[in-house]
Design a protein around this motif. Structure first.
Motif, PDB file in Angstrom:
ATOM      1  N   LEU A  14      34.477 -38.234 -13.169  1.00  0.00           N
ATOM      2  CA  LEU A  14      35.790 -37.588 -13.155  1.00  0.00           C
ATOM      3  C   LEU A  14      36.714 -38.239 -12.120  1.00  0.00           C
ATOM      4  N   ILE A  15      36.193 -38.516 -10.940  1.00  0.00           N
ATOM      5  CA  ILE A  15      37.010 -39.166  -9.913  1.00  0.00           C
ATOM      6  C   ILE A  15      37.444 -40.556 -10.370  1.00  0.00           C
ATOM      7  N   MET A  16      36.526 -41.300 -10.972  1.00  0.00           N
ATOM      8  CA  MET A  16      36.880 -42.631 -11.458  1.00  0.00           C
ATOM      9  C   MET A  16      37.924 -42.558 -12.571  1.00  0.00           C
ATOM     10  N   GLY A  17      37.759 -41.606 -13.480  1.00  0.00           N
ATOM     11  CA  GLY A  17      38.700 -41.486 -14.584  1.00  0.00           C
ATOM     12  C   GLY A  17      40.103 -41.144 -14.109  1.00  0.00           C
ATOM     13  N   VAL A  18      40.207 -40.160 -13.212  1.00  0.00           N
ATOM     14  CA  VAL A  18      41.518 -39.748 -12.699  1.00  0.00           C
ATOM     15  C   VAL A  18      42.188 -40.880 -11.934  1.00  0.00           C
ATOM     16  N   SER A  19      41.444 -41.528 -11.045  1.00  0.00           N
ATOM     17  CA  SER A  19      42.042 -42.587 -10.226  1.00  0.00           C
ATOM     18  C   SER A  19      42.445 -43.792 -11.062  1.00  0.00           C
ATOM     19  N   MET A  20      41.666 -44.104 -12.103  1.00  0.00           N
ATOM     20  CA  MET A  20      42.047 -45.209 -12.978  1.00  0.00           C
ATOM     21  C   MET A  20      43.381 -44.913 -13.669  1.00  0.00           C
ATOM     22  N   MET A  21      43.564 -43.671 -14.080  1.00  0.00           N
ATOM     23  CA  MET A  21      44.801 -43.301 -14.757  1.00  0.00           C
ATOM     24  C   MET A  21      46.000 -43.286 -13.808  1.00  0.00           C
ATOM     25  N   LEU A  22      45.734 -43.243 -12.507  1.00  0.00           N
ATOM     26  CA  LEU A  22      46.825 -43.277 -11.533  1.00  0.00           C
ATOM     27  C   LEU A  22      47.286 -44.700 -11.207  1.00  0.00           C
TER      28      LEU A  22
END
Length: 393
Positions: free
Chosen positions: A285-293
């Motif tokens: 989840l952290i990787m997914g959110v940060s990638m989208m940022l």
């Protein structure tokens, strides 16, 4: 074997030394591959495809690597993998030769498959299940330390010698990895309690017996690997988009790796104590959110901060792929099972850069990065459904 039998000092050099040296060398060139391709005249899309050849090389080599290791032992397999890598990096040194660069990157991925599978097999046999996640996360941590140290060494060499400097750093450390591997002993041949040698089944038998595992948790592992591979191309290409120099891009990559590196042992301890689920879901989840940022960053500072978020998410999941594979692997045919497990993982690692490159060519790099980030949410859903909440020991 009890948990107290797990002592890092006893296994540090044979288990972790070759991986650390190999990873330092690999870390020196990972941020440079896309830039080397761009310097040779490749488009953004083609640069992404060339970076993706690392994963493709690993993908096609996993099953052959498992057969080689099962027959000849991990020590010789690692020595030849190091020699093969040195040859591959030599091809990358020829300036403005996209074909040789692509071939060398592909060969480096093939060698990486052999090394990682050999190290994972060693630790599964050596360490008790109660300490397995710590061992696997530490093995993953050695790669993270390498990816942290390598870009800094590569950046210094690039500053003095140009892009070729990073490849010379890699040659030095990977040669040292092979030299160390040559001096360590092979594992003993596994036997049953009655003394008979454990049979080595065919790969098709392993696939038939464990297809449910591959088609459930394997999908989650594939998505995790896609996220991890994406960051290797997202960071250099988005850095170029923002006008960041190649040397500075290597430093940013190294800062991301520093956060990644610090989390590996706490991650393994948490997996051993509380269960794999409670680490896997937050990590993706952290990787997914940060990638989208990433596409929302408009300057160097915001780019650095979001890159470090990606490193945190990846660090939390250190050793996750190897730990879940070790948990699911049978005693008979373990190397073959893990070869297929790594192949499933590498489908994500090789496919993600190609998908990102395709979206960048058709639409935009920013949209491609967002699509990669969505993979984190898909992985979380898979783990929520099929990953047990308890430790399972």
């Amino acid at each position: 074997m009890t948990d107290t039998a797990f002592h890092f000092r006893k296994i540090a050099i044979p288990a972790f030394g070759p991986s650390l040296l190999f990873s330092i060398g690999q870390g020196a060139v990972l941020p440079i591959i896309a830039l080397s391709a761009r310097n040779a005249g490749a488009s953004v899309a083609l640069s992404g495809l060339i970076v993706g050849l690392v994963g493709i090389g690993s993908l096609i080599s996993n099953i052959p690597a498992s057969l080689i290791i099962a027959r000849y032992g991990e020590r010789l397999a690692m020595v030849w993998a190091a020699a093969f890598s040195v040859l591959a990096l030599g091809l990358c040194l020829f300036p403005s030769q996209l074909g040789l660069l692509a071939t060398g990157v592909f060969m480096l991925g093939m060698a990486t498959s052999v090394l990682l599978l050999a190290r994972q097999t060693y630790l599964i046999e050596l360490v008790s299940p109660a300490a397995r996640a710590r061992a696997m996360s530490t093995l993953g941590g050695m790669r993270r330390i390498g990816v942290f140290v390598g870009p800094f060494l590569g950046a210094a060499a690039v500053h003095r010698l140009g892009l070729s400097g990073a490849y010379w750093v890699a040659i030095l450390f990977i040669f040292a990895s092979g030299a160390l591997a040559y001096r360590i002993p092979d594992l003993e041949t596994p036997t049953h309690p009655d003394g008979t040698v454990v049979r080595s089944p065919r790969v098709l038998e392993v696939l038939k017996a464990h297809w449910k595992t591959y088609s459930t948790l394997g999908v989650g592992i594939m998505l995790v690997s896609a996220l991890r591979a994406s960051r290797q191309i997202v960071i250099p290409l988005w850095g170029e988009h923002l006008g960041v120099s190649p040397a500075a891009t290597s430093l940013i990559y190294g800062l991301m790796a520093s956060v990644d590196m610090l989390a590996f042992y706490p991650s393994g301890k948490a997996m051993d104590q509380f269960g794999r689920f409670w680490v896997a879901v937050p990590s993706v989840l952290i990787m997914g959110v940060s990638m989208m940022l990433i596409p929302l960053t408009g300057g160097t500072l915001s780019f650095v901060l979001v890159s470090m978020m990606i490193g945190l998410g990846n660090g939390i999941g250190s050793g996750l792929v190897m730990t879940l594979g070790a948990d699911a692997s049978p005693r008979e045919g373990r190397t073959q099972f893990l070869g297929v497990w790594r192949m499933v993982s590498d489908v994500g690692a090789s496919g993600a850069p190609a998908l990102l490159a395709g979206i960048a060519a058709i639409a935009s790099l920013g949209l491609g990065i967002v699509v990669m980030g969505l993979g984190g949410f898909a992985a979380a859903a898979v783990f929520w459904r099929w990953l047990p909440r308890q430790t399972g020991h």
